[in-house]
Design a protein around this motif. Structure first.
Motif, PDB file in Angstrom:
ATOM      1  N   VAL A  36      59.838  59.033  40.590  1.00 50.72           N
ATOM      2  CA  VAL A  36      60.867  58.046  41.779  1.00 50.72           C
ATOM      3  C   VAL A  36      62.530  59.634  41.009  1.00 50.72           C
ATOM      4  O   VAL A  36      62.705  60.143  41.594  1.00 50.72           O
ATOM      5  N   ARG A  37      62.791  59.006  39.523  1.00 50.69           N
ATOM      6  CA  ARG A  37      63.873  60.214  39.351  1.00 50.69           C
ATOM      7  C   ARG A  37      63.438  61.569  39.635  1.00 50.69           C
ATOM      8  O   ARG A  37      64.503  62.238  39.795  1.00 50.69           O
ATOM      9  N   ALA A  38      62.062  62.196  39.423  1.00 55.11           N
ATOM     10  CA  ALA A  38      62.078  62.858  39.967  1.00 55.11           C
ATOM     11  C   ALA A  38      61.767  64.248  41.367  1.00 55.11           C
ATOM     12  O   ALA A  38      62.124  64.992  41.133  1.00 55.11           O
ATOM     13  N   PHE A  39      61.374  63.382  42.013  1.00 55.43           N
ATOM     14  CA  PHE A  39      61.393  63.264  42.653  1.00 55.43           C
ATOM     15  C   PHE A  39      62.671  63.781  43.180  1.00 55.43           C
ATOM     16  O   PHE A  39      63.243  64.612  44.327  1.00 55.43           O
ATOM     17  N   ILE A  40      63.864  62.204  43.125  1.00 54.46           N
ATOM     18  CA  ILE A  40      65.516  62.636  43.133  1.00 54.46           C
ATOM     19  C   ILE A  40      66.328  63.515  42.844  1.00 54.46           C
ATOM     20  O   ILE A  40      66.500  64.877  43.596  1.00 54.46           O
ATOM     21  N   LEU A  41      65.979  64.265  41.886  1.00 55.00           N
ATOM     22  CA  LEU A  41      66.023  65.032  41.154  1.00 55.00           C
ATOM     23  C   LEU A  41      65.817  66.766  41.801  1.00 55.00           C
ATOM     24  O   LEU A  41      66.801  68.212  41.915  1.00 55.00           O
ATOM     25  N   VAL A  42      64.334  67.107  42.266  1.00 55.24           N
ATOM     26  CA  VAL A  42      64.116  67.998  42.527  1.00 55.24           C
ATOM     27  C   VAL A  42      64.814  68.456  44.229  1.00 55.24           C
ATOM     28  O   VAL A  42      64.948  69.411  44.796  1.00 55.24           O
ATOM     29  N   ALA A  43      64.752  67.103  44.821  1.00 53.70           N
ATOM     30  CA  ALA A  43      65.230  67.023  46.393  1.00 53.70           C
ATOM     31  C   ALA A  43      66.656  67.362  46.187  1.00 53.70           C
ATOM     32  O   ALA A  43      67.354  67.753  47.471  1.00 53.70           O
ATOM     33  N   GLU A  44      67.300  66.907  44.744  1.00 57.95           N
ATOM     34  CA  GLU A  44      68.524  66.860  44.821  1.00 57.95           C
ATOM     35  C   GLU A  44      69.057  68.884  44.514  1.00 57.95           C
ATOM     36  O   GLU A  44      70.498  68.928  44.485  1.00 57.95           O
ATOM     37  N   ASN A 114      54.244  69.293  33.270  1.00 58.33           N
ATOM     38  CA  ASN A 114      56.086  69.205  34.077  1.00 58.33           C
ATOM     39  C   ASN A 114      57.441  70.314  33.170  1.00 58.33           C
ATOM     40  O   ASN A 114      58.214  70.108  33.354  1.00 58.33           O
ATOM     41  N   ALA A 115      56.975  71.303  32.920  1.00 62.76           N
ATOM     42  CA  ALA A 115      57.204  72.251  32.828  1.00 62.76           C
ATOM     43  C   ALA A 115      58.626  72.818  33.437  1.00 62.76           C
ATOM     44  O   ALA A 115      59.701  72.714  33.060  1.00 62.76           O
ATOM     45  N   ARG A 116      58.695  72.761  34.631  1.00 61.73           N
ATOM     46  CA  ARG A 116      59.579  73.403  35.515  1.00 61.73           C
ATOM     47  C   ARG A 116      60.314  72.606  36.097  1.00 61.73           C
ATOM     48  O   ARG A 116      61.350  72.644  36.580  1.00 61.73           O
ATOM     49  N   LEU A 117      59.936  71.292  36.151  1.00 58.39           N
ATOM     50  CA  LEU A 117      60.607  70.316  36.435  1.00 58.39           C
ATOM     51  C   LEU A 117      61.643  69.879  34.423  1.00 58.39           C
ATOM     52  O   LEU A 117      62.887  69.541  35.113  1.00 58.39           O
ATOM     53  N   SER A 118      61.212  70.458  34.196  1.00 56.74           N
ATOM     54  CA  SER A 118      62.122  69.675  32.684  1.00 56.74           C
ATOM     55  C   SER A 118      63.321  71.447  32.827  1.00 56.74           C
ATOM     56  O   SER A 118      64.744  70.719  32.159  1.00 56.74           O
ATOM     57  N   GLU A 119      62.568  72.409  33.243  1.00 52.37           N
ATOM     58  CA  GLU A 119      64.012  73.652  33.577  1.00 52.37           C
ATOM     59  C   GLU A 119      65.435  72.844  34.828  1.00 52.37           C
ATOM     60  O   GLU A 119      66.243  73.231  33.858  1.00 52.37           O
ATOM     61  N   LEU A 120      65.217  71.616  34.932  1.00 60.30           N
ATOM     62  CA  LEU A 120      66.161  71.460  36.011  1.00 60.30           C
ATOM     63  C   LEU A 120      66.595  70.424  35.711  1.00 60.30           C
ATOM     64  O   LEU A 120      67.815  69.620  35.858  1.00 60.30           O
ATOM     65  N   GLY A 121      66.118  69.652  34.289  1.00 59.55           N
ATOM     66  CA  GLY A 121      66.954  68.454  32.961  1.00 59.55           C
ATOM     67  C   GLY A 121      66.098  67.675  33.266  1.00 59.55           C
ATOM     68  O   GLY A 121      66.434  66.696  32.582  1.00 59.55           O
ATOM     69  N   PHE A 122      65.157  67.216  33.316  1.00 58.74           N
ATOM     70  CA  PHE A 122      64.228  66.038  33.633  1.00 58.74           C
ATOM     71  C   PHE A 122      63.479  65.622  32.253  1.00 58.74           C
ATOM     72  O   PHE A 122      63.138  67.027  31.874  1.00 58.74           O
ATOM     73  N   LYS A 123      63.971  64.541  32.313  1.00 58.64           N
ATOM     74  CA  LYS A 123      62.945  63.828  31.039  1.00 58.64           C
ATOM     75  C   LYS A 123      62.710  62.145  31.029  1.00 58.64           C
ATOM     76  O   LYS A 123      63.799  61.664  31.721  1.00 58.64           O
ATOM     77  N   PRO A 124      61.221  62.156  31.284  1.00 59.39           N
ATOM     78  CA  PRO A 124      61.012  60.496  31.198  1.00 59.39           C
ATOM     79  C   PRO A 124      61.877  59.938  30.363  1.00 59.39           C
ATOM     80  O   PRO A 124      62.142  59.778  29.089  1.00 59.39           O
ATOM     81  N   ALA A 125      62.441  58.722  31.205  1.00 61.03           N
ATOM     82  CA  ALA A 125      63.109  57.527  30.261  1.00 61.03           C
ATOM     83  C   ALA A 125      61.780  56.305  29.627  1.00 61.03           C
ATOM     84  O   ALA A 125      62.480  56.262  28.911  1.00 61.03           O
ATOM     85  N   VAL A 126      61.025  56.647  30.011  1.00 57.64           N
ATOM     86  CA  VAL A 126      59.591  55.922  30.083  1.00 57.64           C
ATOM     87  C   VAL A 126      58.820  56.247  28.665  1.00 57.64           C
ATOM     88  O   VAL A 126      57.950  57.138  29.710  1.00 57.64           O
ATOM     89  N   SER A 127      58.556  55.882  27.966  1.00 57.27           N
ATOM     90  CA  SER A 127      56.856  56.440  26.858  1.00 57.27           C
ATOM     91  C   SER A 127      56.073  56.403  27.921  1.00 57.27           C
ATOM     92  O   SER A 127      55.783  55.104  28.495  1.00 57.27           O
ATOM     93  N   LYS A 128      54.945  56.598  27.458  1.00 54.21           N
ATOM     94  CA  LYS A 128      53.592  56.934  28.024  1.00 54.21           C
ATOM     95  C   LYS A 128      52.888  54.799  27.238  1.00 54.21           C
ATOM     96  O   LYS A 128      52.166  54.277  28.558  1.00 54.21           O
TER      97      LYS A 128
END
Length: 180
Positions: A36-44, A114-128
């Motif tokens: 959900v955080r990733a969706f919000i980041l991309v949308a913004e 998720n390399a493109r998502l990482s370029e936008l600053g996304f970092k997962p907060a929850v480990s696998k």
């Protein structure tokens, strides 16, 4: 409700035959709140417009390793039988003729970068591991059903006198959260 991770977790908990094998296929995972955080980041982000993004919590995990972690989370035996290399290679060669669920056992069909998502600053907060723990707990497959939001329930025998009575009166108990 019928995602591949839910089905795999249920299969590991149920002791299904597939969960005994160290399959060489890999899958990507991500905890729902991170997704959900990733969706919000991309949308913004205006620079995300008309681009395709994939989300994951990091590198893909081998199915055998995934089954082991799921086994830890559900107190079941982990994967332990290795797939012979020649069998895995044969399965890869005929994979296009197999159902997707079987293809995934030996191939990296469900991997996301998720390399493109990482370029936008996304970092997962929850480990696998934490994400899988939460999944096991949400499915009720966790042997330790009490944790952050749950009250500890203890059954104490011999509570009429002595240590049993003292323990019952104080409500003492030690709880574990799933997979810890």
């Amino acid at each position: 409700p019928e995602s591949h991770l839910r089905q795999l977790m249920k299969g590991v908990h149920g002791g299904k035959l597939f969960s005994s094998f160290n399959f060489p296929g890999r899958v990507s995972t991500i905890e729902i709140r991170d997704l959900v955080r990733a969706f919000i980041l991309v949308a913004e982000q205006s620079e995300a417009k008309k681009r395709i993004f994939f989300a994951s919590d990091g590198p893909p995990v081998y199915l055998g390793d995934l089954f082991r972690i799921m086994g830890e989370m559900t107190a079941r035996r982990p994967a332990r039988i290795n797939i012979p290399v020649i069998a895995a290679e044969f399965m890869r060669k005929i994979r296009k003729y197999l159902p997707l669920t079987v293809q995934n056992l030996n191939s990296d069909v469900l991997c996301a970068d998720n390399a493109r998502l990482s370029e936008l600053g996304f970092k997962p907060a929850v480990s696998k591991r934490e994400g899988l723990r939460r999944l096991a707990q949400s499915l009720g497959l966790c042997p330790w059903r009490f944790g952050e939001d749950r009250k500890l329930v203890s059954v104490i025998t011999g509570a009429g006198s002595g240590i049993g009575r003292t323990t019952a009166e104080r409500g003492a108990g030690v709880g574990r959260t799933c997979g810890r």
